[in-house]
Design a protein around this motif. Structure first.
Motif, PDB file in Angstrom:
ATOM      1  N   PHE A   1     -61.365 127.896  56.645  1.00 17.85           N
ATOM      2  CA  PHE A   1     -62.300 128.453  55.660  1.00 17.85           C
ATOM      3  C   PHE A   1     -62.178 127.492  54.464  1.00 17.85           C
ATOM      4  O   PHE A   1     -63.133 127.373  53.765  1.00 17.85           O
ATOM      5  CB  PHE A   1     -61.999 129.805  55.408  1.00 17.85           C
ATOM      6  N   THR A   2     -61.189 126.888  54.119  1.00 13.39           N
ATOM      7  CA  THR A   2     -61.104 126.331  52.891  1.00 13.39           C
ATOM      8  C   THR A   2     -61.827 124.976  53.222  1.00 13.39           C
ATOM      9  O   THR A   2     -62.738 124.608  52.298  1.00 13.39           O
ATOM     10  CB  THR A   2     -59.637 125.571  52.529  1.00 13.39           C
TER      11      THR A   2
ATOM     12  N   ALA B   1     -65.409 126.226  52.829  1.00 13.87           N
ATOM     13  CA  ALA B   1     -65.796 126.338  51.286  1.00 13.87           C
ATOM     14  C   ALA B   1     -66.200 125.259  50.267  1.00 13.87           C
ATOM     15  O   ALA B   1     -67.064 125.241  49.749  1.00 13.87           O
ATOM     16  CB  ALA B   1     -64.776 127.309  50.786  1.00 13.87           C
TER      17      ALA B   1
ATOM     18  N   LEU C   1     -70.137 129.564  45.776  1.00 13.72           N
ATOM     19  CA  LEU C   1     -69.369 130.235  46.443  1.00 13.72           C
ATOM     20  C   LEU C   1     -69.364 131.771  46.303  1.00 13.72           C
ATOM     21  O   LEU C   1     -69.080 132.236  45.212  1.00 13.72           O
ATOM     22  CB  LEU C   1     -67.978 129.904  46.586  1.00 13.72           C
TER      23      LEU C   1
ATOM     24  N   TYR D   1     -65.739 135.485  49.684  1.00 13.68           N
ATOM     25  CA  TYR D   1     -64.880 135.231  50.744  1.00 13.68           C
ATOM     26  C   TYR D   1     -63.746 136.399  50.835  1.00 13.68           C
ATOM     27  O   TYR D   1     -63.018 136.736  50.051  1.00 13.68           O
ATOM     28  CB  TYR D   1     -63.961 133.987  50.751  1.00 13.68           C
ATOM     29  N   THR D   2     -63.852 137.166  52.048  1.00 15.19           N
ATOM     30  CA  THR D   2     -62.820 138.365  52.099  1.00 15.19           C
ATOM     31  C   THR D   2     -62.774 138.707  53.757  1.00 15.19           C
ATOM     32  O   THR D   2     -63.600 137.879  54.631  1.00 15.19           O
ATOM     33  CB  THR D   2     -63.405 139.429  51.473  1.00 15.19           C
TER      34      THR D   2
ATOM     35  N   LYS E   1     -63.087 136.795  58.999  1.00 14.49           N
ATOM     36  CA  LYS E   1     -63.417 136.787  57.579  1.00 14.49           C
ATOM     37  C   LYS E   1     -64.896 136.735  57.449  1.00 14.49           C
ATOM     38  O   LYS E   1     -65.877 136.215  58.548  1.00 14.49           O
ATOM     39  CB  LYS E   1     -62.738 135.508  57.105  1.00 14.49           C
TER      40      LYS E   1
ATOM     41  N   ILE F   1     -67.530 134.569  54.766  1.00 19.53           N
ATOM     42  CA  ILE F   1     -67.815 133.670  53.627  1.00 19.53           C
ATOM     43  C   ILE F   1     -69.398 133.724  53.200  1.00 19.53           C
ATOM     44  O   ILE F   1     -69.935 133.637  54.211  1.00 19.53           O
ATOM     45  CB  ILE F   1     -67.061 132.463  53.939  1.00 19.53           C
TER      46      ILE F   1
ATOM     47  N   ASP G   1     -62.060 140.411  47.194  1.00 15.01           N
ATOM     48  CA  ASP G   1     -62.781 139.175  47.349  1.00 15.01           C
ATOM     49  C   ASP G   1     -61.249 138.219  47.251  1.00 15.01           C
ATOM     50  O   ASP G   1     -60.375 138.198  46.394  1.00 15.01           O
ATOM     51  CB  ASP G   1     -63.470 138.883  46.119  1.00 15.01           C
TER      52      ASP G   1
ATOM     53  N   SER H   1     -61.664 134.551  47.333  1.00 18.77           N
ATOM     54  CA  SER H   1     -62.096 133.421  46.980  1.00 18.77           C
ATOM     55  C   SER H   1     -60.879 132.388  46.480  1.00 18.77           C
ATOM     56  O   SER H   1     -60.755 131.173  46.748  1.00 18.77           O
ATOM     57  CB  SER H   1     -63.326 133.355  46.250  1.00 18.77           C
TER      58      SER H   1
ATOM     59  N   LEU I   1     -58.369 130.344  48.773  1.00 18.51           N
ATOM     60  CA  LEU I   1     -59.066 129.302  49.595  1.00 18.51           C
ATOM     61  C   LEU I   1     -58.438 127.789  49.036  1.00 18.51           C
ATOM     62  O   LEU I   1     -58.064 127.649  47.971  1.00 18.51           O
ATOM     63  CB  LEU I   1     -60.504 128.923  49.492  1.00 18.51           C
TER      64      LEU I   1
END
Length: 398
Positions: A306-307, A310, A320, A323-324, A371, A373, A393, A395, A398
């Motif tokens: 996911f990084t 993002a 963004l 993200y959770t 997750k 996003i 969250d 975020s 990430l």
């Protein structure tokens, strides 16, 4: 191809028609191998196995979605588990539509159409009716199932649905991708004897097999050098999923894009102890690690990093949004409140609903591994984000 070469004894064999389709795909991939000099990077093999026109797993006629192996399906997704998933997701979708002043939704990989039908009903009930609900799906078989379900379950709303063969250049509204990123082809890399090599596919002894080759890119070498791999180590990179994310975020002129999938941020994905990577196959509701079993008849997937997703979205200028974990997202959006509206005394309704919610929210099930996003453009939410990301969250991780 000899079908016994990659057939674990515990897995059921396909019927003759399915085997013939798989054999046709094998010949097509072998032609690609011959044209490439006998070796293909794994992402090209995975792309053919999943998306070769009329023969790939997602572009062909395999059933895919269902509750049990006996019905011919391979896996189940959140919208199939419970209508509460669509009813809950509708709340952040409605909030994003209102905040952006839009009334259109695009869903990628709509499965059986259950999520589309549920969202159309729920958005209408919440006072956020749509002008259009567009679906992008490569499978003709799934399009037919989606049309049939929408006509049966949402006949008054089905006229708002259309199927797209190509993406619009620009889109204002909400984009939804539930378990889409994990189906994007990945590249494989293997570390052994102190060096990284790219893992690809060859055909020998009447079967596909892995073969590693020296790296050809300084970019690959620099990225892989950052991974702590002292001994043998196999992992994936996600160029296709990142490119897809960039395409969607560039297309989005106003609104939000939600992606729901299983995976980890980069520091967890490339952890020193994750030595075997995340590549996984699904066939008749059983997970295994052989991507060469019955090409075109099984799902091949990898967890999402996911990084990178993002970074790909933000690089286009999109925001963004959040993200959770799936559990936190769904609880913030009111899933437990929706369950509470069902009378526990109505055991026939309540127990299946409660069991499905437990699976969607539990850390031991889908709640933590999955997750959510989201990216946005032109959304002005007073609290700074949507309610579904207001608590928990991640975020910053990430």
């Amino acid at each position: 191809m000899n079908p016994k070469a990659h057939q674990p004894d515990s897995l059921p064999a396909p019927d003759a028609a399915a085997l013939a389709q798989s054999a046709a795909l094998v010949e097509r991939i072998r032609a690609d191998l011959d044209a490439a000099g006998g070796w293909l990077p794994f992402d090209r093999y995975m792309d053919r196995a999943l998306y070769a026109p009329h023969l790939g797993y997602y572009s062909g006629g395999a059933l895919k979605f269902g509750r049990r192996a006996e019905d011919g399906s391979d896996f189940i997704t959140a919208p199939e588990l419970s209508p509460l998933f669509a009813a809950t997701l509708a709340r952040p979708v409605a909030q994003a539509l209102e905040a952006s002043g839009t009334r259109d939704v695009i869903e990628f990989g709509a499965g059986t159409g259950r999520l589309a039908a549920g969202l159309l009903h729920a958005l209408d009930a919440q006072g956020a009716p749509l002008d259009r609900y567009s679906i992008v799906d490569l499978s003709g078989e799934l399009r037919a199932r989606q049309q049939a379900r929408l006509e049966a379950e949402a006949p008054a709303l089905a006229a708002r649905v259309r199927w797209l063969d190509a993406l619009p250049a620009e889109f204002a509204g909400v984009v939804i991708g539930n378990e889409v990123l994990d189906a994007m082809p990945v590249r494989l890399f293997a570390h052994a004897n102190g060096a990284w090599r790219e893992r690809g596919v060859v055909y020998r002894d009447d079967a596909f097999a892995f073969e590693d080759r020296d790296l050809q890119s300084t970019h690959d070498a620099a990225f892989l050098a950052e991974i702590e791999a002292d001994g043998d180590y196999v992992t994936e990179t996600h160029e296709a999923a990142c490119a897809f994310t960039r395409t969607i975020c560039r297309m989005l002129t106003r609104g939000a894009a939600f992606f729901i999938d299983y995976g980890f941020p980069r520091h967890e994905y490339y952890h020193a102890q994750r030595t075997q990577g995340t590549l996984m196959c699904h066939y008749r509701h059983r997970a295994h690690g052989d991507p060469f079993l019955y090409p075109g008849l099984q799902d091949i997937t990898a967890h999402v990093e996911f990084t990178g997703i993002a970074e790909a979205g933000v690089d286009t200028g999109a925001d963004l949004l959040g993200y959770t974990s799936q559990a936190r997202f769904l609880m913030n959006a009111g899933m437990t409140d929706a369950l509470a509206e069902i009378d526990p005394a109505d055991v026939a309704r309540y127990l299946p609903a409660a069991n499905a919610v437990q699976k969607l929210l539990s850390e031991a099930e889908m709640g933590e591994l999955f997750k959510v996003i989201a990216f946005s453009r032109g959304i002005d939410v007073e609290s700074g984000t949507l309610d579904a990301f207001a608590r928990g969250d991640r975020s910053h991780a990430l």
